[in-house]
Design a protein around this motif. Structure first.
Motif, PDB file in Angstrom:
ATOM      1  N   PHE A  72     -32.073 -12.480  -4.456  1.00  0.00           N
ATOM      2  CA  PHE A  72     -32.424 -13.674  -3.688  1.00  0.00           C
ATOM      3  C   PHE A  72     -32.640 -14.889  -4.589  1.00  0.00           C
ATOM      4  O   PHE A  72     -32.338 -16.009  -4.193  1.00  0.00           O
ATOM      5  CB  PHE A  72     -33.605 -13.391  -2.761  1.00  0.00           C
ATOM      6  N   GLN A 122     -31.970  -4.307   4.722  1.00  0.00           N
ATOM      7  CA  GLN A 122     -31.950  -3.327   3.633  1.00  0.00           C
ATOM      8  C   GLN A 122     -31.922  -1.943   4.260  1.00  0.00           C
ATOM      9  O   GLN A 122     -32.841  -1.563   4.977  1.00  0.00           O
ATOM     10  CB  GLN A 122     -33.173  -3.477   2.739  1.00  0.00           C
ATOM     11  N   VAL A 135     -26.942  -9.223   2.964  1.00  0.00           N
ATOM     12  CA  VAL A 135     -27.419 -10.563   3.330  1.00  0.00           C
ATOM     13  C   VAL A 135     -26.354 -11.249   4.176  1.00  0.00           C
ATOM     14  O   VAL A 135     -25.160 -11.063   3.968  1.00  0.00           O
ATOM     15  CB  VAL A 135     -27.741 -11.445   2.093  1.00  0.00           C
ATOM     16  N   VAL A 166     -30.055 -18.155   3.217  1.00  0.00           N
ATOM     17  CA  VAL A 166     -29.845 -16.804   3.745  1.00  0.00           C
ATOM     18  C   VAL A 166     -30.206 -16.789   5.229  1.00  0.00           C
ATOM     19  O   VAL A 166     -31.285 -17.199   5.622  1.00  0.00           O
ATOM     20  CB  VAL A 166     -30.702 -15.786   2.958  1.00  0.00           C
ATOM     21  N   SER A 205     -34.092  -6.822  -5.178  1.00  0.00           N
ATOM     22  CA  SER A 205     -33.910  -7.865  -4.160  1.00  0.00           C
ATOM     23  C   SER A 205     -34.383  -9.211  -4.689  1.00  0.00           C
ATOM     24  O   SER A 205     -33.776 -10.242  -4.403  1.00  0.00           O
ATOM     25  CB  SER A 205     -34.557  -7.506  -2.827  1.00  0.00           C
ATOM     26  N   ILE A 233     -31.239 -10.694   6.565  1.00  0.00           N
ATOM     27  CA  ILE A 233     -31.337  -9.692   5.499  1.00  0.00           C
ATOM     28  C   ILE A 233     -31.454  -8.324   6.156  1.00  0.00           C
ATOM     29  O   ILE A 233     -32.150  -8.169   7.151  1.00  0.00           O
ATOM     30  CB  ILE A 233     -32.621  -9.902   4.654  1.00  0.00           C
TER      31      ILE A 233
END
Ligand code: ADP
Ligand code: ASP
Ligand code: MG
Length: 439
Positions: free
Chosen positions: A394, A409, A418, A404, A390, A407
């Motif tokens: 990013f 995950q 994202v 962004v 990550s 997010i």
């Protein structure tokens, strides 16, 4: 050895491409059962037959009869028959189809005729039997595929036939009317036939040499993925890599039939294998592929001590259920919760009434709605083995100057998603691709 082959729209586009299809089939006697799509685009700017048929339905609703779009679709089939030099009663079949479309007046029936006519012509050209998907692919009253019935009926229809052509994209609903899958659904039809035939391989023939690590319309010459797992395929295709329909995995999963994506225009190219997750060998790559989609809405709810309030999420989800809305993702924190929803489902006042009901039900401290959001999914089994994935993602996104917005995950460690503004979509996708594939 039995192979089931599905040919997509570009492979079925005209007489020349159909000759190539026939050559591919003749090159390997194991290629016994064929599923076809409706003729697609022949050149940039051309219109797919399925799109012509959707337009034909709109005209039918307006005027009560088949109009210009239907004529254009008919013209496509006439030229295919003449380019193939086929002795085939196309005029009769088109006239009968027109009568049926006007009698049925159903969008699914009209759209399905592209596959029906393509399969009829293909069967005549190859001189092998035609199986109408309507007789073998069955849906339940709630619209879901009735797998057991479908596999049995399809297997019975194939029995005793060494070769056959089956029409893609549609089947029959519980009401006895023709019903289609969602767009791109001939991939699912191919998977159904593969399962019913007990195939050793499901070959999906298209216009790219395999599943690529990113959308080739956005990233320049992305690398080919040699193999991916069913699970990775689900994540990537659901998130926009529409080279294979995300539901294609369900029919083949239990029987563990591998899928091979091949290019009709470069049959010598290796293509991409999609394998049962148990048979998939880790490739050493952290990220297998990247995909994305635009036009989502994020509803963000904040309330102090939300976590301690028993039943909070249950109440919010209850409101979504009342409005019959499904969500794509639900990232959450201690005092925050967001829902990512396809903006298409929130049109015509639905968003406003949904938000009002959420506010009334849970009385949040903060409530925000962002629309025009694009989602980018970075997918790969390798992510759980490698630290810093990550951070790398990013960093790359930040370097590209993109903000962004969200997010998520997944707990499976198979993906990172994202959310960015729609207009930053291509830039983010390219940045993510460069970070993981051009290092
Ligand atoms: P078919 O008509 O053969 O089913 P589709 O148009 O449905 O073909 O799917 C193939 C197309 O998918 C390609 O031409 C390509 O533009 C697009 N595509 C999007 N993402 C990917 C990807 N990750 N890999 C390969 N193709 C992709
Ligand atoms: N012809 C249909 C479509 O355009 C189905 C398919 O191509 O798989 O969506
Ligand atoms: Mg397709």
């Amino acid at each position: 050895m039995i192979k089931v082959c599905k040919f997509g729209g570009t492979s079925m586009a005209d007489g020349n491409t159909i000759r190539r299809v026939a050559e591919i089939l003749r090159a390997d006697p194991a290629r016994r059962y064929v599923v076809v799509s409706a003729p697609g685009k022949r050149f940039g700017g051309d219109v797919k037959v399925t799109d012509l048929l959707y337009a034909a339905h709109t005209e039918l609703e307006r005027t009560g009869a088949c109009g210009e779009s239907f004529r254009k679709a008919c013209e496509r089939f006439r030229s295919i028959v003449s380019e193939l030099g086929l002795a085939f009663e196309i005029e009769e079949l088109l006239a009968e189809t027109e009568r049926e479309i006007e009698r049925e007046r159903s969008v699914d029936f009209t759209a399905s005729r592209g596959e029906y006519l393509a399969a009829r012509i293909m069967a005549a050209f190859l001189e092998i039997p035609f199986i109408d998907a309507r007789d073998v692919v069955k849906f339940r009253a709630d619209g879901s595929l009735d797998g057991e019935r479908t596999f049995t009926l399809t297997a019975n229809a194939l029995r005793g036939k060494r070769y056959a052509v089956v029409s893609g994209f549609y089947g029959e609903g519980a009401d006895g009317k023709v019903r289609t899958f969602s767009r791109g659904g001939s991939d699912v039809s191919g998977a159904i036939v593969a399962r019913a035939a007990g195939a050793d391989l499901y070959e999906n023939w298209t216009d790219v040499s395999g599943f690529l690590a990113a959308d080739p319309r956005i990233v320049d010459d992305p690398e080919r993925i040699t193999a991916l797992s069913y699970k990775e395929l689900r994540e990537l295709s659901y998130m926009g890599a529409n080279v294979l329909h995300s539901d294609s995995i369900f029919p083949v999963r239990e029987a563990e039939i591998p899928v091979l994506i091949k290019n009709t225009f470069r049959p010598e190219d290796e293509g991409t294998y999609i394998l049962p997750t148990s048979k998939y060998h880790f490739t050493g790559k952290t990220v297998t592929g990247i995909a994305g989609k635009q036009n989502f809405t994020v509803i963000h709810i904040e309330k102090s001590l939300m976590n301690a309030e028993v039943g909070f999420a249950h109440r919010v989800l209850g409101v979504l259920l009342e409005h019959n809305i499904s969500f794509e993702h639900m990232p959450s924190g201690i005092d925050t919760m967001s829902f990512v929803i396809d903006s298409e489902c929130l049109k015509n006042g639905v968003l406003e009434s949904l938000c009002e009901d959420i506010r009334k039900t849970v009385r949040p401290d903060g409530f925000r709605v962002f629309d025009d959001i694009a989602l980018i999914a970075v997918v790969g089994h390798g992510m759980s083995r490698n630290v810093g994935t990550s951070a790398k993602l990013f960093n790359a996104i930040a370097k590209a100057g993109v903000n962004v917005r969200m997010i998520d995950q997944g707990s499976s460690e198979l993906n990172i998603i994202v959310g960015v503004d729609n207009d930053q979509y291509s830039r983010t996708l390219r940045a993510a691709y460069e970070a993981f594939f051009l290092e």
